[in-house]
Structures are given as structure tokens and as C-alpha cells.
Design a protein around this motif. Structure first.
Motif, PDB file in Angstrom:
ATOM      1  N   LEU A  58     -12.520   4.187  -6.736  1.00 47.26           N
ATOM      2  CA  LEU A  58     -12.084   3.464  -5.476  1.00 47.26           C
ATOM      3  C   LEU A  58     -11.599   4.582  -4.296  1.00 47.26           C
ATOM      4  N   ASP A 115     -11.588  -1.902   4.261  1.00 47.04           N
ATOM      5  CA  ASP A 115     -10.770  -3.109   3.910  1.00 47.04           C
ATOM      6  C   ASP A 115      -9.545  -3.245   4.635  1.00 47.04           C
ATOM      7  N   HIS A 172       0.831  -1.215   0.113  1.00 43.75           N
ATOM      8  CA  HIS A 172      -0.127   0.056  -0.054  1.00 43.75           C
ATOM      9  C   HIS A 172       1.000   1.203  -0.035  1.00 43.75           C
ATOM     10  N   LYS A 207      -2.839  -4.557   5.920  1.00 42.30           N
ATOM     11  CA  LYS A 207      -3.584  -3.272   6.750  1.00 42.30           C
ATOM     12  C   LYS A 207      -4.147  -3.644   7.957  1.00 42.30           C
ATOM     13  N   GLU A 243     -10.261   3.062   4.385  1.00 44.36           N
ATOM     14  CA  GLU A 243      -9.393   2.518   5.481  1.00 44.36           C
ATOM     15  C   GLU A 243      -8.372   3.326   5.740  1.00 44.36           C
ATOM     16  N   ARG A 277     -10.507   4.611  -0.929  1.00 45.35           N
ATOM     17  CA  ARG A 277      -9.987   3.654   0.133  1.00 45.35           C
ATOM     18  C   ARG A 277     -10.210   3.919   1.514  1.00 45.35           C
ATOM     19  N   ILE A 324       1.494   2.329  -3.490  1.00 45.56           N
ATOM     20  CA  ILE A 324       0.411   2.599  -4.102  1.00 45.56           C
ATOM     21  C   ILE A 324       0.206   4.200  -3.746  1.00 45.56           C
ATOM     22  N   GLY A 368     -10.485  -5.810  -8.452  1.00 48.68           N
ATOM     23  CA  GLY A 368      -9.278  -5.281  -7.651  1.00 48.68           C
ATOM     24  C   GLY A 368      -8.325  -6.235  -8.123  1.00 48.68           C
ATOM     25  N   SER A 369      -7.571  -5.746  -9.262  1.00 52.03           N
ATOM     26  CA  SER A 369      -6.741  -6.695  -9.936  1.00 52.03           C
ATOM     27  C   SER A 369      -5.342  -6.996  -8.938  1.00 52.03           C
ATOM     28  N   CYS A 389     -10.408  -1.301 -10.831  1.00 46.50           N
ATOM     29  CA  CYS A 389      -9.502  -0.155 -10.033  1.00 46.50           C
ATOM     30  C   CYS A 389      -8.328  -0.744  -9.312  1.00 46.50           C
ATOM     31  N   GLY A 390      -7.750  -1.810  -9.955  1.00 49.42           N
ATOM     32  CA  GLY A 390      -6.389  -2.249  -9.414  1.00 49.42           C
ATOM     33  C   GLY A 390      -5.412  -1.523  -9.981  1.00 49.42           C
ATOM     34  N   ARG A 400     -10.543 -10.405   6.788  1.00 46.42           N
ATOM     35  CA  ARG A 400      -9.875  -9.352   5.902  1.00 46.42           C
ATOM     36  C   ARG A 400     -11.242  -8.883   5.379  1.00 46.42           C
ATOM     37  N   ARG A 434       1.493 -10.169  -2.371  1.00 48.96           N
ATOM     38  CA  ARG A 434       1.889  -9.005  -3.109  1.00 48.96           C
ATOM     39  C   ARG A 434       2.902  -7.949  -2.433  1.00 48.96           C
TER      40      ARG A 434
HETATM   41  C1  PEP Z   1      -6.933  -4.401  -5.373  1.00 51.11           C
HETATM   42  O1  PEP Z   1      -7.030  -5.309  -4.748  1.00 51.11           O
HETATM   43  O2  PEP Z   1      -6.737  -4.397  -6.522  1.00 51.11           O
HETATM   44  C2  PEP Z   1      -7.622  -3.138  -4.777  1.00 51.11           C
HETATM   45  C3  PEP Z   1      -7.874  -2.216  -5.753  1.00 51.11           C
HETATM   46  O3  PEP Z   1      -7.421  -3.006  -3.585  1.00 51.11           O
HETATM   47  P1  PEP Z   1      -6.279  -2.768  -2.662  1.00 51.11           P
HETATM   48  O4  PEP Z   1      -5.175  -2.536  -3.623  1.00 51.11           O
HETATM   49  O5  PEP Z   1      -6.819  -1.642  -1.633  1.00 51.11           O
HETATM   50  O6  PEP Z   1      -6.150  -4.006  -1.914  1.00 51.11           O
END
Ligand code: PEP
Ligand code: MG
Length: 757
Positions: free
Chosen positions: A468, A509, A363, A514, A472, A470, A366, A625-626, A675-676, A531, A638
């Protein structure tokens, strides 16, 4: 054998530098295998040769002077094939190369094993014996096991030397490249500012101090406080614990005496280092010395030193808040960068980020992408505590950190940075133009947000909606669950800023990576555990407070959409819908003029891919959510840099899942977005558009880049490319095919992943 191995590894771990680590290895291995010679040859890339770096048995004068060209001799052969060679008589082997001045003519048997770290051969560990006998299987296995365990320590010691500008054999070196993975593209040159979580001795960086006397005075006052603590602990516990145990406190007080530990730390401060760094340095030296001791009682005493020094550190950190000075061109480095570390740097000074832990889809990466900060993640071998104040380069395209830059490499990167700035300026003109392909196919580009600053940045980039939010993120930055009213304020701000454009708010989320400091979730497999929707359905009071706040915030604006994360079955959706409806009814009954918002489901799990149609029947839209979908389809964490090279949204299995989701959603007549992070990759965006995604939601910094590429291409070309790549069976081949298409469309090299510099 296992005990022997453990003891050697521990001793080597305790070594202060590369040379002492190697000296310990050769001596200990010679004893363990009862051979006459043990030597280590390391590859010095600067001279492309294996240098005899340490030996117990060969002539001392030859160490550091004798070398074999890469590929030369038996050592070269072991390194080349990355395989052991075990010979009864080395001189009979065609590759044997006699090394003059070493005295090796006396030895016949030869066993060499490669030292391999992250697939690359660092050098060769050799044992030799006078007798003409092959080393037996167990000896070979022992050496292989040991070499595998020591390679990390050797790599680390080598890297530490490289940061200081010296190669393993003492040559001057520059442009040392430390690999990681890309967190956010872009290049940066700047001054390393190493930050660290408090109260962890192992992570305190070495920094200088301008006020030596003041630092000593401050240190002594903290020392006195620890002494007082020890005395009062002694007094408090006397009568409650045995006298021998109480003696520990006396030992502690004596260790703190000026003539002991305290004095060494003061000496170090006098050399110009700050108190925290001096304490950490001296503590580590003592801990090493104790851990090296064979006597288990004494080696256990290392814990006492750690404990005592942690107490001093507590006061050193308690009394003054360390004000980190951020250079104008700060490259922020930490073992694990947290959002709050990021937040502390004035934005205009932050040029780049390096996180030793984490990967491209963590994250924090991101967040960095949203801010458009070049970032390298997972630089596991970087000796980061040594870097504070040094000039470094980061290549966020490739995911590399370069230390000791030469003039040549600096010039090359300055050119790239200039090119980057020009590209960004050129893109600004696209802000108000629609995202439409050359053959007039319209694609909608939305953004992902977390903080209010993201919203401002997104509007500035011409975003058409929020795909998206987020939710959280504000929860992660708080010290307790935000109240319903506090949430209302946050949500209202986002909805107002974007109105009348749609804002998709994802329900909390948390879990996975997280975790909220005030709601810790400890699990063996957090990504497979409690989760997202699983947590909030188990805690309806958290879920309904959030829904209530969202609905209230949307009154009069009517631009809210609600999205559910981590859905693995239809029951989760029906349960969540029930709760949303209940909150809605309650508000209506109270006379609040709220509109029931569209509700959507995230497809992030393989199970959801196969159930997209069933899920789509229950809701108004689908969003992929890719990031998580790739993680779960490929079974690649990840956040784990060790497997980051396996994480690819271009994997044919991921592409086929993505196509399946669009088809299923369309069959149910529902909107489908993604939205990934892959939506923000220009190459991936082409494929997603061709698959039929209506909305691509990405970080704000990618928006204009994606728009420029899509406006440059036709839907027909994109569809043809998709058809071709769907026939391929390998992620790398897909990536290359996409890059070639970008190249043919005349896309700027900085927007392609195969950019050459
Ligand atoms: C995802 O999983 O692609 C997503 C957009 O959610 P996050 O990255 O917040 O888990
Ligand atoms: Mg996710």
C-alpha cells in the motif's frame, strides 16, 4: 432550571484552579437548591480517602482537614455503588459516620451523588438540610445532571494539580498516570516539547524566556501595531457604521494601554514567561472574569478580549517564526499532532509522541508506527499546556502518559527501553531470511509507505514489496494538487527504489479524516461521505492525471499495481477500470511502451465484504483495509478516543468478515492480501496467515517483529489457534487466547500485548 445549570457550569468552567472551582460549586448549588449545606468530597488516591474539599454550610476550619476512608460513611457508600443516596434522616442509616468538627450534627436530610468521570468515581457532591425531609425528585435530578456536567472540569483541575506534583488535598504526588490509547508500541522517557497550531490562544503553552527585556520590547512593538490597526479601522469605518459601534475601537485602544491589559502582560513576562504565553495567560484570566459575570452584556465582552488578544497574537507570531528548541530526548505533545509537526523534529531527537486527540488508527499514529516512535493517542485528560519542559514517561504499549516520575518508575522504564533495544538488535539478523514458518509455509511480508523515507526504511528491513503506497500523503503535504509531472517524479522514485519488487499504488484516498488544505470537504459525517473513490470518480480529471502519472512512471520497470479505495459497489470498479484503460490506450497511442498493470480492489466496507466474489471477478487482486473495515463493521470512529476501547480487529465479527473475504477471493482464484494495521500485529498476523492471506502488508517498523514470530510458529499451530478463536464470542477473549499462544511459543514479552512490567 436549565438556565441555572448553564450558568453554574459556565462559572465553574471559568475557575482558575481546583479549589476555586469547588468553592464556586458548593456556593452555587447551595443557592440553587436552597439548602443549608453543600459540600464536595474528593477521593485522594494517595491516601485512599475522601477528603472534604469544599463546603458552604459546614465549619470552614474542617475543610481540607476532615476525611473519610474509602468506603467509610454515607459518602463512601455513594462512591462505592456509584449511585445517589437520598435520606430523610442520615443519622438513622447504618453507614452514617459522624464527622466531628464539621458541625453536621445539625443537619438531618442528606442527598449525595457521585461525581463520575470516564467510569471512575472522583468524589461525592452532598447537600444537607436541618429539616427531616427527603430531597424531591427534581432536586435529585438537578444534582445528578450538574455532577455529570462538572465531572470533566473537576477531573481537568485535578489533573493540572497532579502535573504540578500535588494531590487534590495537597499531598505531594508522583507517577500520575494519564490514560490514552496505544498509537505505536514502545516506551520512552524524555522532555515534553509542547507544540501548537498558530493563532489559537487556548493552546499556547507556558514557556520561559531568557531575554526578558527583549521580549518586553518585542511585545510592546506588537501592541503598537494593534493600536495603529484600531485607529485606522476607526478611521476607515467612520461614516459607515453607527457611532456607538465605532466606540468599540476606542475601548480596544484603552484596553491596550500600559495601565490595563498591556501592563499585566508585561508583568507576566517579567516573571520569566515568553510573550505569547503571557498574553494567553492574561487573556484567559480576563475572559474568565467576564464570562463569570451574570450580566449577559458584560459576559459577552469576553469575546472582545478574545478578539483583541488574537490580534496581538497575530503580530507576535507574524514577526518571528517561533523556533522550537527540541531537546535531545523530545517527547512531542500537541492537542492534535499533524504530519508537519512531526516532520519538524530532527529524527534523532524524537523519542515519543503524545496526541490529545485522535486514536490508535488515526493517520498520524500510522505514521508514527512506520517511524517506530512510541506514541500515545487520545490522552484526553492530559493538561498538556502545562507540560512543556517537564520530564515525562510514555508507555506506548499500554497507551499511557506518566507525569512526575519517581526514581522507581524511571528505573523500571529504563530497563524496558534497554530490553527493547536488545530485541531490535536481535531482530536485525532476520532481515535477509525468508518469512517462513517452522513447518515451511511461506508468507510474504510487504510494507505500507507514504513518503520516500518510508521506502528507504522498508528496503532496509527486507520488505518484499509495497502492499500500500498511500498516494494521498504527498498530496497532504503539498499546497495545491501536485501536477501530473510532479506526481510522475514521486511515483517513479518509489517504483525505481523497489524494482523489480511490486509496488501497489492506491489511488487518492482523501475525505474522512484526510482533507487537503486546498480542497476542503466540509461534511457532517465525513467517514460516511465523499471519500476515496467517490471523490475521484466525481473528479475524473484528478483521477486520470494520477493514473497517467503512475502508468508513465512504470515504463521499463513494470512493477506497478493499482488499487482502488472505499469501493462499495461494482459500478465504481467498472467506471474506474474504464478510466484506467482509457489512459493506458492514450499512452499506447502515443507510442509509450507501457504495460497494463494488475488492478485491485480494497475491501474496507461491510458491503464489499458481501460482494467480494463479484468484485474479485472484475479485478486481479483483493486487499483488505482492516482499519476502515473494523471502523465500519463496529460503527466505531477510528479517530475518536472516547470509543477507542470498542475498536478491535479481534472482534469476532471482524475476524469472520476477514475469513469470508479470503474464501471468496480464493474461490475466484485471486490473490488476497491485507494492508490494514492489524497485519503488523504479531498476534493478528498468525491468525491472518492461518486464514489464508498470501501477503501481509504493514508498517516497516513491524516487519521484523512479525517475521520473528511467524518463523517461530508452525502453520499447524496457527490453524488450530484460528479454529479455537473462531469459536469465541468476545474480542478480549480472542486477544487473550492469541497472547497465550504467543507465550507458549516462547515469544518475547515485548511482542505480546499482555506484556507485564
Ligand atoms: C485501511 O483502511 O485499512 C487502510 C489500509 O487504509 P487507510 O488506513 O489509509 O484508510
Ligand atoms: Mg482505509
Amino acid at each position: 432550571m436549565l438556565e441555572r445549570l448553564r450558568s453554574i457550569v459556565q462559572k465553574v468552567n471559568a475557575a482558575r484552579d481546583l479549589q476555586s472551582a469547588l468553592d464556586i460549586i458548593v456556593h452555587q448549588v447551595r443557592l440553587a437548591l436552597d439548602t443549608q449545606v453543600c459540600s464536595v468530597y474528593l477521593l485522594d488516591k494517595d491516601i485512599n480517602a475522601h477528603v472534604l474539599m469544599a463546603s458552604d454550610g459546614l465549619k470552614k476550619e474542617s475543610v481540607g482537614h476532615v476525611s473519610l476512608e474509602a468506603g467509610e460513611g454515607l459518602v463512601g457508600l455513594v462512591a462505592k455503588h456509584a449511585e445517589p443516596i437520598n435520606l430523610q434522616d442520615a443519622s438513622l442509616h447504618p453507614n452514617f459516620h459522624y464527622l466531628k468538627d464539621t458541625g453536621e450534627e445539625n443537619y438531618h436530610s442528606f442527598l449525595g451523588v457521585p461525581i463520575i468521570h470516564h467510569r471512575s468515581v472522583l468524589g461525592v457532591l452532598v447537600v444537607q438540610h436541618e429539616e427531616r425531609r427527603r430531597f424531591d425528585e427534581s432536586e435529585e435530578a438537578f444534582l445528578i445532571t450538574l455532577s455529570a456536567q462538572l465531572s470533566g472540569v473537576i477531573a481537568h483541575a485535578e489533573a493540572t494539580g497532579a502535573v504540578e506534583g500535588v494531590s487534590p488535598s495537597g499531598h505531594k504526588t508522583s507517577d500520575t498516570v494519564f490514560p490514552g490509547v496505544s498509537g505505536s508500541s514502545g516506551a520512552a522517557i524524555g522532555e515534553a516539547v509542547v507544540v501548537f497550531p498558530h493563532a489559537d490562544l487556548s493552546q499556547i503553552p507556558q514557556r520561559g524566556t531568557r531575554d526578558i527585556e527583549g521580549e518586553i520590547e518585542f511585545f510592546n512593538s506588537c501592541l503598537e501595531l494593534v493600536r495603529q490597526d484600531m485607529r485606522s479601522l476607526h478611521a476607515k469605518l467612520s461614516g459607515q457604521v453607527a457611532e456607538e459601534e465605532l466606540q468599540l475601537f476606542d475601548v480596544y485602544v484603552r484596553m491596550l494601554d500600559d495601565a490595563a491589559l498591556g501592563n499585566e502582560i508585561v508583568e507576566r513576562i517579567r516573571m520569566g514567561y515568553w510573550a505569547q504565553g503571557s498574553l494567553a495567560y492574561v487573556a484567559n484570566e480576563h475572559v474568565r472574569a467576564f464570562e463569570e459575570m451574570d450580566d449577559p452584556y458584560l459576559s459577552e465582552r469576553a469575546i472582545d478580549i478574545k478578539d483583541l488578544c488574537a490580534r496581538i497574537l497575530f503580530y507576535l507570531q507574524e514577526k518571528v517564526v517561533v523556533e522550537t528548541e527540541y531537546a535531545d530526548n523530545t517527547i512531542l505533545i500537541s492537542e492534535e499532532i499533524t504530519p508537519s509537526m512531526l516532520a519538524e523534529v530532527p529524527e534523532s531527537k524524537l523519542k515519543g509522541l503524545v496526541s490529545v486527540k485522535g486514536s490508535g488508527n488515526s493517520h498520524v499514529a500510522i505514521l508514527a508506527r512506520t517511524m517506530g516512535i512510541p506514541t500515545v493517542m487520545g490522552a484526553l485528560d492530559l493538561p498538556y499546556t502545562q507540560l512543556h519542559g517537564k520530564e515525562i514517561i510514555i508507555d506506548g504499549y499500554k497507551g499511557e502518559v506518566i507525569t512526575n516520575p519517581s526514581d522507581q518508575i524511571r528505573t523500571r522504564f529504563l530497563e524496558t527501553i534497554q530490553e527493547q533495544n536488545q530485541l531490535d538488535k536481535g531482530l536485525e539478523g532476520l532481515k535477509d531470511l525468508p518469512c517462513e514458518t517452522a513447518d515451511h509455509h511461506r508468507v510474504h511480508l510487504w510494507v505500507n509507505t507514504g513518503l520516500m523515507t518510508d521506502v528507504i526504511r522498508s528496503l532496509d528491513q527486507g520488505a518484499e514489496g509495497i502492499g500500500l503506497f498511500r498516494t494521498e500523503v504527498p498530496f497532504l503535504l503539498a499546497e495545491r494538487f501536485p501536477s501530473e509531472e510532479e506526481q510522475y517524479q514521486i511515483y517513479r522514485e518509489q517504483l525505481e527504489a523497489f524494482a523489480p519488487k511490486l509496488v501497489t499504488m492506491r489511488t487518492l484516498d482523501i475525505g474522512g479524516d484526510k482533507s487537503l488544505p486546498y480542497f476542503p470537504i466540509e461534511e457532517a459525517n465525513p467517514f460516511l461521505g465523499w471519500r476515496g473513490i467517490r471523490v475521484t470518480l466525481d473528479h475524473p480529471e484528478i483521477f486520470t492525471a494520477q493514473i497517467h502519472a503512475m502508468l508513465r512512471a512504470s515504463v521499463g520497470l513494470d512493477n506497478l499495481q493499482i488499487m482502488l479505495p472505499m469501493i462499495s459497489n461494482v459500478n465504481e470498479v467498472t467506471s474506474a477500470l474504464q478510466l484506467i484503460k482509457r489512459e493506458y490506450r492514450e499512452l499506447i497511442q502515443e507510442g509509450v511502451k507501457v504495460k497494463f498493470p494488475p488492478v485491485g480492489v480494497m475491501i474496507e466496507l461491510p458491503a464489499a465484504v458481501y460482494q467480494t466474489r463479484a468484485l474479485a471477478k472484475l479485478v486481479d487482486f483483493i486487499s483488505v483495509g482492516s482499519n476502515d473495515l473494523t471502523q465500519y463493521l463496529l460503527a466505531v470512529d477510528r479517530n475518536n478516543p472516547r470509543v477507542a476501547n470498542l475498536y478491535s480487529a479481534f472482534h469476532p465479527a471482524v475476524l469472520s468478515a476477514l475469513q469470508q473475504v479470503v474464501n471468496a477471493a480464493q474461490a475466484e482464484g485471486k490473490h488476497v492480501s491485507i494492508c490494514g494495521e492489524m497485519a503488523g500485529d504479531p498476534g493478528a498476523a498468525i491468525l491472518l496467515m492461518a486464514m489464508g492471506y498470501d501477503v501481509l502488508s504493514m508498517n516497516a517498523a513491524s516487519l521484523l517483529k512479525v517475521k520473528s514470530v511467524l518463523r517461530n510458529i508452525t502453520l499447524a499451530v496457527a490453524e488450530e489457534l484460528l479454529e479455537n478463536v473462531m469459536q469465541l464470542d468476545d474480542a478480549q477473549m480472542v486477544r487473550s487466547a492469541v497472547d497465550l499462544a504467543l507465550y507458549n511459543a516462547g515469544v518475547d514479552r515485548l511482542l505480546r500485548s499482555s506484556r507485564t512490567n
